[in-house]
Design an enzyme around this catalytic site. Structure first.
Site, PDB file in Angstrom:
ATOM      1  N   GLU A 286       0.894  -1.167   0.000  1.00  0.00           N
ATOM      2  CA  GLU A 286       0.000   0.000   0.000  1.00  0.00           C
ATOM      3  C   GLU A 286       0.924   1.205   0.000  1.00  0.00           C
ATOM      4  O   GLU A 286       1.716   1.365   0.913  1.00  0.00           O
ATOM      5  CB  GLU A 286      -0.865   0.056   1.269  1.00  0.00           C
ATOM      6  CG  GLU A 286      -1.319  -1.290   1.778  1.00  0.00           C
ATOM      7  CD  GLU A 286      -2.756  -1.577   1.475  1.00  0.00           C
ATOM      8  OE1 GLU A 286      -3.416  -0.701   0.907  1.00  0.00           O
ATOM      9  OE2 GLU A 286      -3.210  -2.684   1.798  1.00  0.00           O
ATOM     10  N   CYS A 320      -1.945   9.318   3.349  1.00  0.00           N
ATOM     11  CA  CYS A 320      -1.864   8.903   1.940  1.00  0.00           C
ATOM     12  C   CYS A 320      -3.088   9.405   1.193  1.00  0.00           C
ATOM     13  O   CYS A 320      -3.066   9.572  -0.017  1.00  0.00           O
ATOM     14  CB  CYS A 320      -1.756   7.389   1.857  1.00  0.00           C
ATOM     15  SG  CYS A 320      -3.029   6.544   2.784  1.00  0.00           S
TER      16      CYS A 320
END
Ligand code: NAD
EC number: 1.2.1.88
Length: 515
Positions: A286, A320
């Site tokens: 990720e 993020c």
């Protein structure tokens, strides 16, 4: 009867009683501030010569804790322990493995404010962000425990009159958990929980900025009854211990959350076969994002402005999923920009000692310098309309910063800044806005503010991100409700907190028995 899954509620800090409980949590943290934590390998506490020092980024002075720093020899020892423990852990009933997650969740819930207070100090989070981080950790543990119970008997496949078929999931082996500092609790705990509830054993290498919360998590797992050797705690340098473990022939999978650069490095190294390796390594990665909020002329502009501010500057843009690009249709561009600047100028920045402080520091000096460099680039690429100043004399503080009239191909429109900086870009029409939003190698989150049904459907189809939100900001996913993960350079298409996440940590086995 299946009990519906409910996520952990967030704490309302306008309530004085909740504030007092949080302050009590802070006091508990004070009682172990500065403590030294050893490595944990097979339950054994191992002190090493070198230490990683965890510092409060809000004052640069307070040592939150020191942890032993693992060398390659320690990593090797932990690998051997994890490999041996795998033989018993993989045969432990899934119900028992799940139960350990449920018990861990209960312990964390009981000490929720203490752990959130630790995040305030170790990561510099505002109270509400720290509270959400801890709540998400609880959610991951409970959700993955429940998911394991659903998967434990496999999936039904048809049998033939002469042959009985079964399709079940078995664990992979030894995994390496490499976690980031920004969701220091939730992501670290979620990645670890998914790996072990599925029957794997792991080496946990937390980010060097946030090793104390990881050490605390290990204590929770032990209290909940996790057998020794299932999770081995080996904080250390990414380049030294990280590379060593990624290359290791006994590593079966790597679960990584972090930057694009490190993710690619891990992906490339993991693809190489080493002497003694008898499988191909799986990488669950990720990575970063360059997330965009699109606003069209039918949108509720006040809602749009509030959404941009919350997504761009919440936790100083160190998510993020943080909005770092606001793409606005030209007829409402000036209006939205003005509203965003107005709201931003009211934001409070400082040490997060009170719940009212909106933005704390950024994590460390390296992050501070990198963000400041981007601000300098932004001054050349756009018009500075808010913020732009920084101060590291006491802690690593950067003002929420807005650049207007930035070209879609500018550097600050393409690269992940990971700080409180947002670029405004004007779009001719909605097609143009979606094309600007997709003009990135990432594909993590995005949001569209609109009251036009056709635009909603168009974005649903064409806005290429893993998490797309309508009429709200682009940060904040909820375990089980809004599984989270991106496309393209944002990762390997996995979805944390989703129904298929555990499958990434297992392999399917078909058995066929002649009748
Ligand atoms: N997609 C998501 O769900 C998600 C969630 C959170 C953060 N992120 C991303 O994470 C980044 C911020 O986190 P960070 O600064 O901790 O990232 P980072 O890549 O610098 O570090 C992440 C982890 O990798 C380790 N590491 C560094 N070099 C290594 C190597 N050579 N081998 C193995 N491990 C190594 C670090 O020690 C740390 O534990 C941002 O890019 C952000 O977008 C993504």
């Amino acid at each position: 009867m299946v009990v519906p899954y409910k996520h952990e509620p967030f704490t309302d800090f306008s309530n004085v009683k909740n504030q007092q409980q949080f302050l009590a949590g802070l006091q508990t943290v004070e009682s172990y501030i500065g403590k030294d934590y050893p490595l944990v390998i097979g339950g054994e506490r191992v002190q090493t010569k070198e230490r990683i020092v965890s510092i409060n980024p809000a004052n640069k002075e307070e040592v939150i804790g020191t942890v032993s720093k693992a060398s390659q020899e320690h990593a090797e020892k932990a690998m051997q322990v994890a490999e041996a423990t795998f033989e018993t852990w993989r045969k432990t009933k899934p119900e028992m493995r799940a139960d350990i997650l449920f018990r861990s969740a209960a312990i964390i819930r009981r000490r929720k404010h203490e752990f959130s207070a630790l995040l305030v100090k170790e990561v510099g989070k505002p109270w509400n962000e720290a509270d959400a981080d801890t709540a998400e950790a609880i959610d991951f543990l409970e959700y993955y425990g429940r998911q394991m119970l659903q998967l434990k008997d496999g999936v039904k496949v048809e049998s033939r009159p002469i042959e009985y078929n079964r399709y079940t999931y078995i664990p992979l082996g030894v995994g390496i958990i490499i976690s980031p500092w920004n969701f220091a609790f939730a992501i670290m705990a979620g990645m670890t929980a998914a790996a072990v509830v599925t029957g794997n054993t792991v080496l946990l290498k937390p980010a060097s900025a946030t090793p104390v919360i990881a050490a605390k998590f290990l204590e929770v797992l032990e209290e909940a009854g996790l057998p020794e050797g299932v999770v081995n705690y080996v904080p250390g340098s990414g380049a030294e211990v990280g590379d060593y473990l990624v290359d290791h022939p006994k590593t079966r999978f790597i679960s990584f959350t972090g930057s694009r650069e490190v993710g690619i490095r891990i992906y490339e190294r993991a693809a190489k076969v080493h002497d003694g390796q008898i499988w191909l390594k799986r990488v669950i990665a990720e990575m970063g994002g360059k997330d965009t909020i699109v606003v069209d002329s039918t949108a509720d502009l006040e809602l749009a402005a509030k959404s941009i501010v919350a997504s761009a500057f919440g936790f100083s843009g160190q998510k993020c999923s943080a909005c770092s690009r606001a793409v606005i249709i030209e007829d409402v561009y000036d209006d939205v920009l003005e509203r965003v600047v107005d709201i931003t100028k009211q934001l409070t920045v400082g040490e997060t000692k009170q719940p009212t402080v909106f933005m704390g520091p950024v994590i460390d000096e390296a992050a501070f310098e990198k963000i400041c460099e981007y601000i300098e680039i932004g001054k050349k690429e756009g018009r500075l309309v808010a913020g732009g100043t920084s101060d590291k004399s006491k802690g690593f503080f950067i003002e929420p910063t807005i650049f207007a009239d930035v070209d879609k191909n500018a550097q600050i429109m393409k690269e992940e800044i990971f700080g409180p900086v947002v670029a405004f870009c004007k779009a001719k029409d909605f097609d143009d806005a979606i094309s600007i939003a997709n003009n990135t190698e990432y594909g993590l989150t995005g949001a569209v503010l609109t009251n036009n049904r056709e635009h909603i459907e168009q974005a649903r189809e064409d806005f290429h991100v893993g998490n797309l939100y309508f009429n709200r900001g682009c940060t904040g996913a909820i375990v089980g409700y809004q599984p989270f993960g991106g496309f393209n350079m944002s990762g390997t298409d996995s979805k944390a907190g989703g129904p298929d996440y555990l499958l990434l940590h297992m392999q399917a086995k078909t058995t066929s028995e002649m009748l």
